[in-house]
Design a protein around this motif. Structure first.
Motif, short mmCIF file in Angstrom:
data_model
loop_
_atom_site.label_atom_id
_atom_site.label_comp_id
_atom_site.label_asym_id
_atom_site.label_seq_id
_atom_site.Cartn_x
_atom_site.Cartn_y
_atom_site.Cartn_z
N TYR A 1 0.82 -0.67 0.05
CA TYR A 1 0.41 0.09 0.18
C TYR A 1 0.41 1.40 0.26
N ALA A 2 2.16 1.14 0.46
CA ALA A 2 2.86 2.04 0.55
C ALA A 2 3.00 3.36 -1.14
N VAL A 3 3.75 1.81 -1.82
CA VAL A 3 3.80 2.14 -2.90
C VAL A 3 2.50 2.62 -3.80
N LEU B 1 -1.28 6.95 -6.22
CA LEU B 1 -1.90 7.37 -6.49
C LEU B 1 -2.37 8.60 -5.73
N HIS B 2 -1.30 9.19 -4.99
CA HIS B 2 -0.99 10.45 -4.92
C HIS B 2 -0.63 12.26 -5.44
N ASP C 1 -11.96 0.72 9.05
CA ASP C 1 -11.70 -0.07 8.81
C ASP C 1 -11.41 -0.75 7.10
N LEU C 2 -11.45 0.53 6.32
CA LEU C 2 -10.68 0.51 4.80
C LEU C 2 -9.73 1.22 4.48
N LEU C 3 -9.10 1.52 3.60
CA LEU C 3 -7.86 2.56 3.57
C LEU C 3 -9.21 3.06 1.75
N LYS D 1 -7.93 -3.02 4.06
CA LYS D 1 -7.03 -2.75 5.47
C LYS D 1 -5.81 -3.31 4.96
N ASP D 2 -5.62 -5.05 4.91
CA ASP D 2 -4.33 -5.70 4.65
C ASP D 2 -4.80 -6.07 3.09
N PHE D 3 -2.96 -5.78 2.27
CA PHE D 3 -3.17 -5.53 1.42
C PHE D 3 -3.04 -6.82 1.24
#
Length: 102
Positions: free
Chosen positions: A39-41, A46-47, A59-61, A76-78
């Motif tokens: 998710y960091a990548v 996305l940013h 509960d979500l990204l 939340k879990d990749f």
């Protein structure tokens, strides 16, 4: 995109059909040809496209782009990221991402 469209509880969604080949799918950032491995990548990519983290649901990204009504919601879990989540990212970011079989 392969799969079967399923209508359930008033919602139509694409069910992934991997068949007997058992191939996994990965999300790829097309301009850099980089496989998204965390998710960091993904968040960095996305940013750079104007997406902002939306902190309304614990509960979500979730990511929102101010210039659109689009919202990307991810588990939340990749490791629980499924092809339907990947295709959602692809549809909302044409020419930036694609889903590939590995």
């Amino acid at each position: 995109m392969s799969g079967v469209w399923v209508f359930k509880n008033g919602v139509v969604r694409l069910e992934d059909c991997q068949g007997s080949s058992g191939r996994r799918k990965v999300l790829v950032h097309v301009p850099s040809n980089e496989v998204i491995t965390s998710y960091a990548v993904l968040e960095r990519k996305l940013h750079s496209l104007g997406w902002e983290r939306y902190y309304d649901d614990l509960d979500l990204l979730q990511y929102h782009k101010r210039s659109t009504v689009h919202l990307i919601s991810l588990p939340k879990d990749f490791n629980k990221l499924k092809p339907m989540h990947m295709y959602d990212i692809v549809v909302k970011n044409r020419n930036e991402f694609e889903v590939r079989d590995i």
